[in-house]
Enzyme design. Structure first.
Site, PDB file in Angstrom:
ATOM      1  N   ARG A  91      -5.808  18.324  -9.128  1.00 38.35           N
ATOM      2  CA  ARG A  91      -6.201  17.068  -8.483  1.00 38.35           C
ATOM      3  C   ARG A  91      -6.993  17.355  -7.226  1.00 38.35           C
ATOM      4  O   ARG A  91      -6.584  18.156  -6.393  1.00 38.35           O
ATOM      5  CB  ARG A  91      -4.975  16.236  -8.109  1.00 38.35           C
ATOM      6  CG  ARG A  91      -4.271  15.591  -9.257  1.00 38.35           C
ATOM      7  CD  ARG A  91      -3.315  14.509  -8.778  1.00 38.35           C
ATOM      8  NE  ARG A  91      -2.478  14.942  -7.655  1.00 38.35           N
ATOM      9  CZ  ARG A  91      -1.567  14.185  -7.066  1.00 38.35           C
ATOM     10  NH1 ARG A  91      -1.395  12.942  -7.462  1.00 38.35           N
ATOM     11  NH2 ARG A  91      -0.849  14.648  -6.070  1.00 38.35           N
ATOM     12  N   TYR A 100       2.285   8.231   4.018  1.00 40.85           N
ATOM     13  CA  TYR A 100       1.929   9.628   4.357  1.00 40.85           C
ATOM     14  C   TYR A 100       0.750  10.140   3.542  1.00 40.85           C
ATOM     15  O   TYR A 100       0.311  11.252   3.722  1.00 40.85           O
ATOM     16  CB  TYR A 100       3.142  10.565   4.198  1.00 40.85           C
ATOM     17  CG  TYR A 100       3.844  10.457   2.859  1.00 40.85           C
ATOM     18  CD1 TYR A 100       3.342  11.108   1.738  1.00 40.85           C
ATOM     19  CD2 TYR A 100       5.002   9.705   2.720  1.00 40.85           C
ATOM     20  CE1 TYR A 100       3.977  11.001   0.514  1.00 40.85           C
ATOM     21  CE2 TYR A 100       5.646   9.592   1.505  1.00 40.85           C
ATOM     22  CZ  TYR A 100       5.131  10.248   0.402  1.00 40.85           C
ATOM     23  OH  TYR A 100       5.756  10.124  -0.810  1.00 40.85           O
ATOM     24  N   LYS A 101       0.248   9.306   2.623  1.00 40.28           N
ATOM     25  CA  LYS A 101      -0.908   9.708   1.809  1.00 40.28           C
ATOM     26  C   LYS A 101      -2.181   9.337   2.584  1.00 40.28           C
ATOM     27  O   LYS A 101      -2.500   9.972   3.571  1.00 40.28           O
ATOM     28  CB  LYS A 101      -0.791   9.087   0.419  1.00 40.28           C
ATOM     29  CG  LYS A 101       0.374   9.728  -0.351  1.00 40.28           C
ATOM     30  CD  LYS A 101       0.707   9.102  -1.679  1.00 40.28           C
ATOM     31  CE  LYS A 101       1.851   9.890  -2.332  1.00 40.28           C
ATOM     32  NZ  LYS A 101       2.451   9.206  -3.475  1.00 40.28           N
ATOM     33  N   PHE A 103       4.441   7.339 -11.968  1.00 37.23           N
ATOM     34  CA  PHE A 103       5.031   8.389 -11.137  1.00 37.23           C
ATOM     35  C   PHE A 103       6.537   8.490 -11.435  1.00 37.23           C
ATOM     36  O   PHE A 103       7.199   7.454 -11.606  1.00 37.23           O
ATOM     37  CB  PHE A 103       4.785   8.015  -9.672  1.00 37.23           C
ATOM     38  CG  PHE A 103       5.061   9.100  -8.687  1.00 37.23           C
ATOM     39  CD1 PHE A 103       4.100  10.052  -8.381  1.00 37.23           C
ATOM     40  CD2 PHE A 103       6.290   9.166  -8.040  1.00 37.23           C
ATOM     41  CE1 PHE A 103       4.351  11.047  -7.448  1.00 37.23           C
ATOM     42  CE2 PHE A 103       6.555  10.163  -7.111  1.00 37.23           C
ATOM     43  CZ  PHE A 103       5.571  11.097  -6.818  1.00 37.23           C
ATOM     44  N   ASP A 113       2.872  -0.828  -7.246  1.00 40.87           N
ATOM     45  CA  ASP A 113       3.024   0.364  -6.419  1.00 40.87           C
ATOM     46  C   ASP A 113       1.611   0.766  -5.985  1.00 40.87           C
ATOM     47  O   ASP A 113       0.769   1.098  -6.825  1.00 40.87           O
ATOM     48  CB  ASP A 113       3.696   1.468  -7.244  1.00 40.87           C
ATOM     49  CG  ASP A 113       3.981   2.706  -6.418  1.00 40.87           C
ATOM     50  OD1 ASP A 113       3.182   3.002  -5.494  1.00 40.87           O
ATOM     51  OD2 ASP A 113       4.976   3.396  -6.697  1.00 40.87           O
TER      52      ASP A 113
HETATM   53  C1  PLP Z   1       3.746   9.397  -3.848  1.00 38.69           C
HETATM   54  C2  PLP Z   1       4.351   8.346  -4.710  1.00 38.69           C
HETATM   55  C3  PLP Z   1       5.692   7.974  -4.567  1.00 38.69           C
HETATM   56  C4  PLP Z   1       6.561   8.697  -3.578  1.00 38.69           C
HETATM   57  O1  PLP Z   1       7.784   8.102  -3.328  1.00 38.69           O
HETATM   58  P1  PLP Z   1       8.660   8.670  -2.114  1.00 38.69           P
HETATM   59  O2  PLP Z   1       9.886   7.882  -2.132  1.00 38.69           O
HETATM   60  O3  PLP Z   1       7.824   8.531  -0.871  1.00 38.69           O
HETATM   61  O4  PLP Z   1       8.915  10.122  -2.365  1.00 38.69           O
HETATM   62  C5  PLP Z   1       6.165   6.943  -5.369  1.00 38.69           C
HETATM   63  N1  PLP Z   1       5.365   6.317  -6.276  1.00 38.69           N
HETATM   64  C6  PLP Z   1       4.066   6.678  -6.437  1.00 38.69           C
HETATM   65  C7  PLP Z   1       3.220   5.967  -7.427  1.00 38.69           C
HETATM   66  C8  PLP Z   1       3.531   7.706  -5.677  1.00 38.69           C
HETATM   67  O5  PLP Z   1       2.261   8.073  -5.828  1.00 38.69           O
END
Ligand code: PLP
Length: 419
Positions: free
Chosen positions: A389, A240-241, A139, A215
């Protein structure tokens, strides 16, 4: 070939029957009514990006305003709010991370928590261990945080370029060595949904003398996670996911007990100090996992995820994972029957043991297709260059909803191809 005579033998009516029987036999089906559903949202296929709210959360927010914030005011800091980052962290640890108490905090965003823990790991490494191993497909925020830390601390980033099997333990083994301080990977790939082998990769990192940071943004609440059992060092994730904490809900960070007293994090604030209200002259880190806090805890942002954690705990992660696998399997069946004949391809592993809770489909027209789907209340998301997705949040998604949504993908694709 029309969508009614495909190789898999599933036409629309047999798919409808299959969806009906899967919903009927689903032991978790009734939980769907616990979430806010609207007629103008026909199919919500993006629970991996932002989970739906629970009805219970409406009451939680209202009663928080009236009975806690409104009633207790500043006194509430002494009546639970100060402990909320660790109390809620312990619950997330127990319900979804496979982590014993005292190792998880809720704070910051994933990006900021990731920065703090990567910095802590890199700064802790013995002399000569100045490399971080990561992959080019992670990401963006994960890669960007690493780039920043590399510039700031003179760390070398050793990039793995994943092949068709994703980030394998062999690829990690080839990348780590005497100079590796840390390996940073995502457990579930945000694009393909592919699951990386957490136990094997953790072992490989440890065998090389490195720490590992997972992560778990796309696995927390969808895949059973085993941080303690596999001796993971560090982890971060979103709430939030699949934990339905709502937009901007704070992240969690996990630091294994054995490391806590040896690690120092770079954003030294009063909330991570030993005695915040002593208003001391200089910083002394708190004992335990509290030292990874920085500023005032985001109490309001912690409310909605509590309702979801109740539900996940009640259902149990093994059942949630089983439903997730059933949903993604069904989505792949629908893809094979209705979408593959239109030139769509599957970017997610067919083996359910190798995927999380989303399925990614590819087609060159998907950017336009997704824009049209959103106007029709069918809501997947688009990830460049050509990925659609389909995120299937196990407790809030029905099989009928998956079929309705993916059939609409087929319709829009056909309409646009004919236009
Ligand atoms: C959604 C996601 C993030 C999001 O990071 P935020 O700081 O909450 O914006 C980070 N890493 C991964 C792998 C994600 O899927």
């Amino acid at each position: 070939m029309s969508s009614t005579d495909t190789v898999t033998g599933h036409d629309r009516s047999t798919l409808t029957e299959l969806a009906t029987s899967l919903d009927r036999d689903d032991p978790l089906a009734h939980h769907r009514d616990a979430f806010v559903q609207r007629d103008d949202v026909r199919a919500y296929l993006d629970g991996n990006s932002l989970g739906r709210p629970l009805h219970a959360t409406r009451d939680s927010l209202a009663s928080f305003v009236d009975d806690v914030w409104g009633a207790r005011l500043i006194r509430a800091w002494d009546e639970g709010w100060m402990d909320a980052p660790t109390e809620l962290g312990d619950r997330i640890g127990r319900v979804v991370l496979g982590a014993a108490a005292g190792q998880t905090v809720v704070a910051d965003s994933t990006t900021v928590m990731l920065y703090k823990l990567v910095r802590a790991a890199v700064d802790h490494a013995p002399a000569g261990r100045d490399e971080v191993v990561a992959d080019t497909e992670n990401f963006p925020t994960d890669r960007f945080v690493l780039e920043g830390i590399a510039a700031e601390r003179g760390v070398t980033l050793r990039w793995i370029t994943p092949g068709p099997d994703g980030v394998t333990a062999d690829a990690v083994e080839a990348a780590v060595g005497d100079r590796t301080a840390l390996v940073l990977l995502s457990q579930v790939d945000y694009r393909s949904g592919r699951l990386t082998d957490l136990p094997a990769v953790t072992r490989v990192a440890h065998d090389a003398g490195a720490l590992v940071l997972w992560d778990v943004c796309h696995s927390a609440g969808s895949v059973e996670i085993t941080l303690d059992a596999h001796e993971v060092d560090l982890a971060v994730g979103c709430t939030y996911k699949y934990l339905n904490g709502g937009p901007g809900a704070p992240a969690f960070g996990y630091v294994a007990k054995r490391l806590q007293s040896r690690l120092a994090q770079p954003v030294q604030g009063w909330m991570g100090s030993a005695d915040p209200f002593a208003m001391g002259e200089s910083y002394v880190a708190a004992d335990g996992v509290r030292r990874f806090l920085s500023g005032t805890p985001p109490i309001v942002g912690m409310l909605a995820m509590r309702d979801m954690l109740d539900l996940v705990e009640h259902a149990g992660m093994p059942a949630v994972r089983a439903k997730s696998i059933a949903l993604t399997t069904f989505a792949i069946d629908v893809h094979d029957a209705l979408l593959a004949p239109l030139g769509v391809s599957l970017a997610t592993p067919r083996d359910p043991a190798l995927r999380g809770s989303h399925v990614t489909l590819e087609h060159p027209d998907f950017r336009r297709v997704v824009a049209e789907l959103w106007t029709r209340g069918v809501i997947p998301d688009f990830r460049p260059p050509q990925g659609l997705r389909v995120g299937l949040s196990p407790l809030s998604t029905s099989f009928a909803e998956v079929l309705d949504g993916l059939a609409e993908v087929a319709s829009v694709l056909q309409e646009q191809q004919q236009a």
